[in-house]
Design a protein around this motif. Structure first.
Motif, PDB file in Angstrom:
ATOM      1  N   GLY A  14      -4.160  15.058  -1.701  1.00 17.59           N
ATOM      2  CA  GLY A  14      -3.622  13.772  -1.295  1.00 17.59           C
ATOM      3  C   GLY A  14      -4.162  12.612  -2.111  1.00 17.59           C
ATOM      4  O   GLY A  14      -5.106  12.752  -2.878  1.00 17.59           O
ATOM      5  N   PHE A  15      -3.561  11.439  -1.919  1.00 20.98           N
ATOM      6  CA  PHE A  15      -3.994  10.232  -2.617  1.00 20.98           C
ATOM      7  C   PHE A  15      -3.561   9.008  -1.815  1.00 20.98           C
ATOM      8  O   PHE A  15      -2.684   9.089  -0.943  1.00 20.98           O
ATOM      9  CB  PHE A  15      -3.424  10.167  -4.035  1.00 20.98           C
ATOM     10  N   GLY A  16      -4.189   7.880  -2.116  1.00 19.13           N
ATOM     11  CA  GLY A  16      -3.818   6.632  -1.462  1.00 19.13           C
ATOM     12  C   GLY A  16      -4.215   5.448  -2.318  1.00 19.13           C
ATOM     13  O   GLY A  16      -5.235   5.478  -3.015  1.00 19.13           O
ATOM     14  N   VAL A  38       0.850  -1.187   0.000  1.00 17.79           N
ATOM     15  CA  VAL A  38       0.000   0.000   0.000  1.00 17.79           C
ATOM     16  C   VAL A  38       0.884   1.235   0.000  1.00 17.79           C
ATOM     17  O   VAL A  38       2.056   1.193   0.391  1.00 17.79           O
ATOM     18  CB  VAL A  38      -0.939   0.024   1.222  1.00 17.79           C
ATOM     19  N   MET A  39       0.302   2.361  -0.432  1.00 13.98           N
ATOM     20  CA  MET A  39       1.062   3.612  -0.496  1.00 13.98           C
ATOM     21  C   MET A  39       0.105   4.794  -0.388  1.00 13.98           C
ATOM     22  O   MET A  39      -1.110   4.661  -0.582  1.00 13.98           O
ATOM     23  CB  MET A  39       1.908   3.686  -1.770  1.00 13.98           C
ATOM     24  N   GLY A  40       0.669   5.950  -0.110  1.00 16.72           N
ATOM     25  CA  GLY A  40      -0.090   7.183  -0.058  1.00 16.72           C
ATOM     26  C   GLY A  40       0.847   8.369  -0.117  1.00 16.72           C
ATOM     27  O   GLY A  40       2.050   8.247   0.150  1.00 16.72           O
ATOM     28  N   GLY A  41       0.292   9.537  -0.481  1.00 18.44           N
ATOM     29  CA  GLY A  41       1.164  10.695  -0.581  1.00 18.44           C
ATOM     30  C   GLY A  41       0.425  11.949  -0.977  1.00 18.44           C
ATOM     31  O   GLY A  41      -0.781  12.095  -0.737  1.00 18.44           O
ATOM     32  N   TYR A  42       1.157  12.841  -1.612  1.00 19.37           N
ATOM     33  CA  TYR A  42       0.654  14.175  -1.952  1.00 19.37           C
ATOM     34  C   TYR A  42       1.112  14.529  -3.355  1.00 19.37           C
ATOM     35  O   TYR A  42       2.235  14.205  -3.766  1.00 19.37           O
ATOM     36  CB  TYR A  42       1.189  15.203  -0.949  1.00 19.37           C
ATOM     37  N   SER A  56      -7.734   9.533  -5.644  1.00 14.66           N
ATOM     38  CA  SER A  56      -7.075  10.829  -5.497  1.00 14.66           C
ATOM     39  C   SER A  56      -8.052  11.945  -5.132  1.00 14.66           C
ATOM     40  O   SER A  56      -9.217  11.933  -5.540  1.00 14.66           O
ATOM     41  CB  SER A  56      -6.356  11.183  -6.809  1.00 14.66           C
ATOM     42  N   ASP A  57      -7.536  12.896  -4.383  1.00 13.21           N
ATOM     43  CA  ASP A  57      -8.254  14.132  -4.090  1.00 13.21           C
ATOM     44  C   ASP A  57      -7.448  15.341  -4.573  1.00 13.21           C
ATOM     45  O   ASP A  57      -7.534  16.430  -4.015  1.00 13.21           O
ATOM     46  CB  ASP A  57      -8.538  14.240  -2.586  1.00 13.21           C
ATOM     47  N   ILE A  58      -6.643  15.121  -5.616  1.00 17.29           N
ATOM     48  CA  ILE A  58      -5.867  16.208  -6.221  1.00 17.29           C
ATOM     49  C   ILE A  58      -6.817  17.042  -7.068  1.00 17.29           C
ATOM     50  O   ILE A  58      -7.360  16.558  -8.067  1.00 17.29           O
ATOM     51  CB  ILE A  58      -4.716  15.651  -7.076  1.00 17.29           C
ATOM     52  N   LYS A  59      -7.050  18.288  -6.688  1.00 19.04           N
ATOM     53  CA  LYS A  59      -8.069  19.077  -7.372  1.00 19.04           C
ATOM     54  C   LYS A  59      -7.796  20.564  -7.250  1.00 19.04           C
ATOM     55  O   LYS A  59      -6.965  21.014  -6.444  1.00 19.04           O
ATOM     56  CB  LYS A  59      -9.449  18.767  -6.793  1.00 19.04           C
ATOM     57  N   TYR A  60      -8.559  21.322  -8.048  1.00 16.79           N
ATOM     58  CA  TYR A  60      -8.541  22.787  -8.022  1.00 16.79           C
ATOM     59  C   TYR A  60      -9.964  23.266  -8.267  1.00 16.79           C
ATOM     60  O   TYR A  60     -10.662  22.767  -9.147  1.00 16.79           O
ATOM     61  CB  TYR A  60      -7.607  23.344  -9.085  1.00 16.79           C
ATOM     62  N   SER A  61     -10.407  24.211  -7.481  1.00 18.40           N
ATOM     63  CA  SER A  61     -11.756  24.763  -7.677  1.00 18.40           C
ATOM     64  C   SER A  61     -11.706  26.287  -7.581  1.00 18.40           C
ATOM     65  O   SER A  61     -10.869  26.850  -6.866  1.00 18.40           O
ATOM     66  CB  SER A  61     -12.735  24.208  -6.639  1.00 18.40           C
ATOM     67  N   GLU A  62     -12.602  26.909  -8.318  1.00 18.71           N
ATOM     68  CA  GLU A  62     -12.654  28.376  -8.347  1.00 18.71           C
ATOM     69  C   GLU A  62     -14.098  28.819  -8.561  1.00 18.71           C
ATOM     70  O   GLU A  62     -14.855  28.189  -9.308  1.00 18.71           O
ATOM     71  CB  GLU A  62     -11.759  28.912  -9.456  1.00 18.71           C
ATOM     72  N   THR A  63     -14.464  29.911  -7.901  1.00 12.40           N
ATOM     73  CA  THR A  63     -15.804  30.490  -8.046  1.00 12.40           C
ATOM     74  C   THR A  63     -15.668  31.951  -8.471  1.00 12.40           C
ATOM     75  O   THR A  63     -14.841  32.691  -7.927  1.00 12.40           O
ATOM     76  CB  THR A  63     -16.585  30.410  -6.732  1.00 12.40           C
ATOM     77  N   GLY A  64     -16.463  32.332  -9.457  1.00 15.33           N
ATOM     78  CA  GLY A  64     -16.422  33.715  -9.943  1.00 15.33           C
ATOM     79  C   GLY A  64     -17.768  34.101 -10.517  1.00 15.33           C
ATOM     80  O   GLY A  64     -18.799  33.480 -10.229  1.00 15.33           O
ATOM     81  N   THR A 103       4.346  14.007  -7.740  1.00 15.21           N
ATOM     82  CA  THR A 103       3.825  13.301  -6.576  1.00 15.21           C
ATOM     83  C   THR A 103       4.981  12.799  -5.715  1.00 15.21           C
ATOM     84  O   THR A 103       6.028  12.396  -6.233  1.00 15.21           O
ATOM     85  CB  THR A 103       2.948  12.100  -6.971  1.00 15.21           C
ATOM     86  N   VAL A 104       4.773  12.830  -4.413  1.00 16.47           N
ATOM     87  CA  VAL A 104       5.685  12.203  -3.458  1.00 16.47           C
ATOM     88  C   VAL A 104       4.863  11.224  -2.644  1.00 16.47           C
ATOM     89  O   VAL A 104       3.725  11.524  -2.261  1.00 16.47           O
ATOM     90  CB  VAL A 104       6.382  13.236  -2.558  1.00 16.47           C
ATOM     91  N   LYS A 105       5.422  10.058  -2.386  1.00 18.70           N
ATOM     92  CA  LYS A 105       4.654   9.024  -1.699  1.00 18.70           C
ATOM     93  C   LYS A 105       5.541   8.192  -0.784  1.00 18.70           C
ATOM     94  O   LYS A 105       6.758   8.100  -0.964  1.00 18.70           O
ATOM     95  CB  LYS A 105       3.973   8.110  -2.711  1.00 18.70           C
TER      96      LYS A 105
END
Length: 231
Positions: free
Chosen positions: A75-77, A50-54, A103-111, A221-223
């Motif tokens: 993050g991710f796992g 198993v693994m996890g990281g950013y 994964s929860d690697i994301k970007y969000s923006e509101t305008g 990514t680093v894990k």
């Protein structure tokens, strides 16, 4: 008579003890050889773990315009399986590895567009790779480099005037990186790894924007992880 006999016995015993002491003194003292402890680390065989990281983005391309950005992050796992080959007596290790992660690697923006609120989210929901690796062992440590095929499930979500539009695509690209793995117990190892991935460019929002929007990104990514070796 008894005194004379006892004195004779004591004298004889003294002579025997003196002779033995002289014999021991004449022999040079040598320590018994001690075989050096030898610990072998065999990396050959199947393993799973198993693994996890950013992770974070490095370059974002939108409609042909490329900028450096780290806004896409999270993050991710997940886990990995693989196989190693190590020839007897060799410190070189070759291997194949398959990994995948949620994964929860994301970007969000509101305008706003005029007076209307608009929100946009770009999220890497999962990703993985199929890579070959080559490493060099020193004691219980394995230093390695790896590279190969990479994929990512990327989702774009757009909300305008309360209407939601979502589009997901599985992107293909390549990845390369390096790491170190340490055998801390029989059949068990821990690892740390860095990977760079480029998933190419794809067109999104064709049903909303005329001609769609081309989006592309590269990620770092680093894990950390742990593996069990089936030897």
């Amino acid at each position: 008579m008894r005194k004379i006999l006892m004195a004779g016995v004591a004298f004889a015993a003294l002579n025997v003890a003196s002779a033995q002491a002289a014999d021991l003194a004449a022999r040079p003292y040598t320590k018994a050889p001690i075989a050096p402890a030898v610990v072998g680390y065999n990396w050959s065989g199947f393993y799973a773990g198993v693994m996890g990281g950013y992770g974070w983005s490095d370059r974002v391309s939108v409609g042909g315009l490329t900028t450096s950005s780290s806004d896409l992050q999270g993050g991710f796992g997940g886990g990995q399986i693989g196989y190693n080959w190590q020839a007897p007596g060799s410190q070189w290790v070759w291997g194949l590895e398959v990994d995948a992660a949620g994964s929860d690697i994301k970007y969000s923006e509101t305008g706003f567009i005029g007076i209307f609120p608009v929100s946009l989210e770009d999220k890497v929901r999962s990703f993985g790779s199929v890579t070959g690796r080559i490493g060099f062992t020193t004691g219980p440590a394995l230093f390695y480099a790896k590279g190969g095929y990479a994929w990512a499930d990327n989702r774009i979500s757009l909300t305008v005037l309360g209407l939601n539009y979502t589009e997901s695509k599985v992107l293909s690209g390549w990845t390369v990186g390096a790491g170190v793995e340490y055998m801390f117990a029989p059949n068990w190892s821990v690892k740390g790894e860095y990977m760079y991935a480029d998933y190419g460019t794809s067109t999104y929002l064709t049903g909303v924007v005329a001609g769609g929007v081309d989006l592309g990104a590269t990620t770092h990514t680093v894990k950390g992880g742990i593996n069990y070796h089936f030897q």
